[in-house]
Design a protein around this motif. Structure first.
Motif, PDB file in Angstrom:
ATOM      1  N   LEU A  23       0.818  -1.214   0.000  1.00  0.00           N
ATOM      2  CA  LEU A  23       0.000   0.000   0.000  1.00  0.00           C
ATOM      3  C   LEU A  23       0.850   1.261   0.000  1.00  0.00           C
ATOM      4  CD1 LEU A  23      -2.837  -1.021   2.489  1.00  0.00           C
ATOM      5  CD2 LEU A  23      -2.659  -1.408   0.028  1.00  0.00           C
ATOM      6  N   ASN A  24       2.146   1.103   0.145  1.00  0.00           N
ATOM      7  CA  ASN A  24       3.059   2.247   0.160  1.00  0.00           C
ATOM      8  C   ASN A  24       4.255   2.007  -0.742  1.00  0.00           C
ATOM      9  OD1 ASN A  24       2.063   4.264   2.351  1.00  0.00           O
ATOM     10  ND2 ASN A  24       1.851   2.245   3.311  1.00  0.00           N
ATOM     11  N   LEU A  47      -4.295   4.592   5.428  1.00  0.00           N
ATOM     12  CA  LEU A  47      -2.939   4.709   4.901  1.00  0.00           C
ATOM     13  C   LEU A  47      -2.083   5.681   5.698  1.00  0.00           C
ATOM     14  CD1 LEU A  47      -3.679   4.887   1.067  1.00  0.00           C
ATOM     15  CD2 LEU A  47      -3.113   2.876   2.435  1.00  0.00           C
ATOM     16  N   ASN A 147      -4.859   1.738  10.658  1.00  0.00           N
ATOM     17  CA  ASN A 147      -3.844   1.473   9.646  1.00  0.00           C
ATOM     18  C   ASN A 147      -3.984   0.047   9.136  1.00  0.00           C
ATOM     19  OD1 ASN A 147      -0.530   0.689   9.190  1.00  0.00           O
ATOM     20  ND2 ASN A 147      -1.356   2.494   8.191  1.00  0.00           N
ATOM     21  N   LYS A 149      -1.787  -2.738   6.526  1.00  0.00           N
ATOM     22  CA  LYS A 149      -0.612  -3.036   5.720  1.00  0.00           C
ATOM     23  C   LYS A 149      -0.828  -4.374   5.019  1.00  0.00           C
ATOM     24  CE  LYS A 149       2.682  -0.455   8.585  1.00  0.00           C
ATOM     25  NZ  LYS A 149       2.869   0.616   7.580  1.00  0.00           N
TER      26      LYS A 149
END
Length: 208
Positions: A23-24, A47, A147, A149
């Protein structure tokens, strides 16, 4: 005497691969949607990766229950685990009765969950495009996620995949890769002599 030698890299039972938070990652732009949410506590807040103190940071997603957050990676990736963090400032009431679904249909088992943290691990890696987190609370009117991940390999082409633009070629299929599956790199007719595995990219040879 014949001895088979299989070459691959393993550590503690797992293949050593370079996992990243998908996601990053540059070049990966997930599409994040949800059911109704409170005020400006929208789904894209997952995010932020700022804090689990929701009231203080105002950086979490608060979805009216029963509700969901859906993450579409836009392509399939090899995923090793999904992690979600809830808020730490309300005793876990907004992190109850959560389920995790991948690829729009498959409910997966949570490897671990407490009042503020959950993880689902995949061994072997799972080809995943969508991740959906659903909540049905009995003590609160919101599912709050601070959050998320999604860890995996940061390319949409697994070894053995031959779709356009993939940096990897098919493994060693028995039929010369003419029927290699474009979706997951599988050789449906088996591997060429000297290779094995689902993707036919693990070599073996025999000593006599």
């Amino acid at each position: 005497m014949k001895i088979k030698i299989i070459f691959s890299i393993w550590f503690c039972g797992q293949v050593i691969l370079s996992d990243r938070d998908l996601l990053n990652q540059p070049g990966i732009t997930p599409n994040i949607t949800s059911s109704r949410y409170f005020a400006d506590w929208s789904a894209d807040k997952i995010l932020s990766d700022v804090s689990q103190e929701a009231d203080l940071c105002q950086c979490c997603a608060a979805i009216i229950t029963t509700g969901y957050i859906s993450i579409d990676l836009m392509h399939k990736y090899e995923v090793s685990r999904v992690v979600a963090l809830g808020r730490r400032d309300n005793g876990g009431a907004q992190f109850e009765n959560i389920t995790l679904t991948v690829n729009d249909a498959e409910t997966v088992t949570l490897t671990f969950k407490n009042d503020t943290f959950l993880v689902s691990e995949f061994l072997p890696y799972r080809l995943i495009r969508t991740v959906t987190i659903s909540g049905r609370n009995t003590r609160a009117d919101a599912m709050t996620i601070c959050n998320v991940k999604v860890f995996g390999l940061p390319y949409s082409c697994v070894p053995g995949n031959n779709e356009d633009g993939c940096p990897y070629q098919c493994g060693q299929c028995r039929d010369g890769n003419t029927t290699c599956n474009n979706d997951d790199g599988h050789c449906p007719k088996g591997c060429a002599a000297g290779y094995k595995g689902y993707l036919c990219n693990t070599g073996e040879f025999t000593l006599t």
